[in-house]
Design a protein around this motif. Structure first.
Motif, PDB file in Angstrom:
ATOM      1  N   ARG A  28       1.013   4.383  -2.664  1.00  0.00           N
ATOM      2  CA  ARG A  28       0.702   5.743  -2.222  1.00  0.00           C
ATOM      3  C   ARG A  28       1.856   6.713  -2.467  1.00  0.00           C
ATOM      4  O   ARG A  28       1.630   7.920  -2.582  1.00  0.00           O
ATOM      5  N   LEU A  29       3.070   6.203  -2.512  1.00  0.00           N
ATOM      6  CA  LEU A  29       4.215   7.066  -2.745  1.00  0.00           C
ATOM      7  C   LEU A  29       4.397   7.419  -4.214  1.00  0.00           C
ATOM      8  O   LEU A  29       5.333   8.142  -4.564  1.00  0.00           O
ATOM      9  N   GLU A  30       3.515   6.914  -5.071  1.00  0.00           N
ATOM     10  CA  GLU A  30       3.493   7.283  -6.482  1.00  0.00           C
ATOM     11  C   GLU A  30       2.277   8.143  -6.748  1.00  0.00           C
ATOM     12  O   GLU A  30       1.226   7.980  -6.122  1.00  0.00           O
ATOM     13  N   SER A  48      10.464   1.378  -6.500  1.00  0.00           N
ATOM     14  CA  SER A  48      10.022   2.041  -5.280  1.00  0.00           C
ATOM     15  C   SER A  48      11.191   2.334  -4.352  1.00  0.00           C
ATOM     16  O   SER A  48      12.213   1.635  -4.366  1.00  0.00           O
ATOM     17  N   VAL A  49      11.015   3.361  -3.527  1.00  0.00           N
ATOM     18  CA  VAL A  49      12.032   3.661  -2.521  1.00  0.00           C
ATOM     19  C   VAL A  49      12.031   2.614  -1.413  1.00  0.00           C
ATOM     20  O   VAL A  49      12.978   2.536  -0.632  1.00  0.00           O
ATOM     21  N   ILE A  50      10.966   1.822  -1.303  1.00  0.00           N
ATOM     22  CA  ILE A  50      10.938   0.714  -0.342  1.00  0.00           C
ATOM     23  C   ILE A  50      11.354  -0.550  -1.083  1.00  0.00           C
ATOM     24  O   ILE A  50      10.622  -1.069  -1.918  1.00  0.00           O
ATOM     25  N   VAL A  51      12.537  -1.019  -0.785  1.00  0.00           N
ATOM     26  CA  VAL A  51      13.145  -2.139  -1.489  1.00  0.00           C
ATOM     27  C   VAL A  51      12.959  -3.419  -0.681  1.00  0.00           C
ATOM     28  O   VAL A  51      13.136  -3.421   0.542  1.00  0.00           O
ATOM     29  N   GLN A  84       0.825  -1.204   0.000  1.00  0.00           N
ATOM     30  CA  GLN A  84       0.000   0.000   0.000  1.00  0.00           C
ATOM     31  C   GLN A  84       0.864   1.261   0.000  1.00  0.00           C
ATOM     32  O   GLN A  84       0.572   2.244  -0.693  1.00  0.00           O
ATOM     33  N   LEU A  85       1.946   1.246   0.761  1.00  0.00           N
ATOM     34  CA  LEU A  85       2.831   2.409   0.815  1.00  0.00           C
ATOM     35  C   LEU A  85       3.505   2.648  -0.532  1.00  0.00           C
ATOM     36  O   LEU A  85       3.628   3.795  -0.984  1.00  0.00           O
TER      37      LEU A  85
END
Length: 281
Positions: free
Chosen positions: A85-87, A96-99, A81-82
């Motif tokens: 939402r970060l896009e 994504s910045v969450i790898v 979900q994050l």
């Protein structure tokens, strides 16, 4: 396919603010980060950039001793979900910045801006100005650093990790305020800091360093009796509530006020080698 970090070009750079409520923007667009537990999970990654955090660590940091019924299964759901939402749009989250790492997740902060990083830069400018003797520039820099705070850091975010970071950042904010006031006193700006120090002492009634600065400011402003009254109130509070006497710093300032020691109370600033704690959050 974009590599990690390049997705930040979709709509502009990704920015975060943690020195107040957690907020995020993609370019000029404010992002909805979802429920507070999801935001707390994001914080647990954001404030450990480049570090792989396991699912269990995230579970412990966000929920503490009361994990959700689904256990660690909720973690990848929140991460998914994050990422979305970060896009700005529902694009592929491959960049994504969450790898996803073996054993957990990692926040890739290479193309991300944060108010915390900016805080560190400004504070370093303040220390450099003070060490070079430019106290007015140091005060201006510390004022700019304190202006980055918008209320309580990470306000309303649940979980042990957010609480620990909130306390750490709040304590650092107090350190910055003390450093700024110290320079103002050396510059002779006694009257302008009295109100600020009274407000700080009300918020931190057991902080002896704040009380000592307030006593110095009152003395320098010609209010010796008020300075002695501050010591009496703080000592009474410490004895009644904590069963302790004031520490060495506060006792030295009290004695200096009693003997009207202008050198100790309003003298020249110490050399750079005696400057205050530089540790940044």
């Amino acid at each position: 396919m974009p590599s990690n970090g390049e997705s930040s070009t979709h709509g502009g750079p990704l920015r975060f603010a943690v020195l107040g409520p957690l907020r995020a923007w993609r370019g000029d667009v404010r992002l909805d980060l979802g429920p507070v537990r999801q935001q707390a999970l994001l914080t647990a990654l954001l404030l450990r950039p480049g570090t792989t955090v396991s699912r269990q660590q995230l579970l412990d940091g966000v929920w503490g001793p009361e994990p959700p019924g689904t256990g660690a299964k909720v973690i990848p759901v929140y991460v998914h979900q994050l990422r979305r939402r970060l896009e700005l749009e529902a694009r592929s989250t491959a960049g994504s910045v969450i790898v996803t790492d073996r054993g957990g997740y990692r926040f890739d902060a290479r193309s991300v801006r944060t108010d915390l990083a900016r805080l560190r830069e400004i504070v370093e400018e303040a220390h450099s100005a003070r060490d070079s003797g430019d106290l007015a520039a140091a005060v201006s820099a510390w004022t700019a650093a304190l202006d980055l705070f918008h209320g309580e850091p990470l306000s309303a975010l649940p979980g042990p990790f957010a609480e620990a970071e909130r306390l750490r950042l709040s304590e650092y904010r107090l350190v910055l305020a003390r450093d700024k006031v110290e320079c103002q006193l050396w510059l002779g700006r006694h009257a302008e800091v009295v109100a600020e120090l009274f407000a700080l002492s009300a918020t931190h009634p057991h902080n002896e360093s704040v009380a000592a600065l307030l006593m110095r400011a009152l003395y320098a402003a010609g209010r010796q009796a008020d300075a002695l009254s501050v010591f009496a109130k703080v000592r009474r509070r410490l004895v009644e509530e904590q069963g302790t006497e004031p520490g060495g710093e506060l006792r030295r300032v009290h004695e200096a006020v009693l003997r009207a020691d202008d050198v100790l109370l309003v003298g020249a600033p110490p050399p750079a080698s005696r400057s205050t704690d530089r540790r940044a959050p």
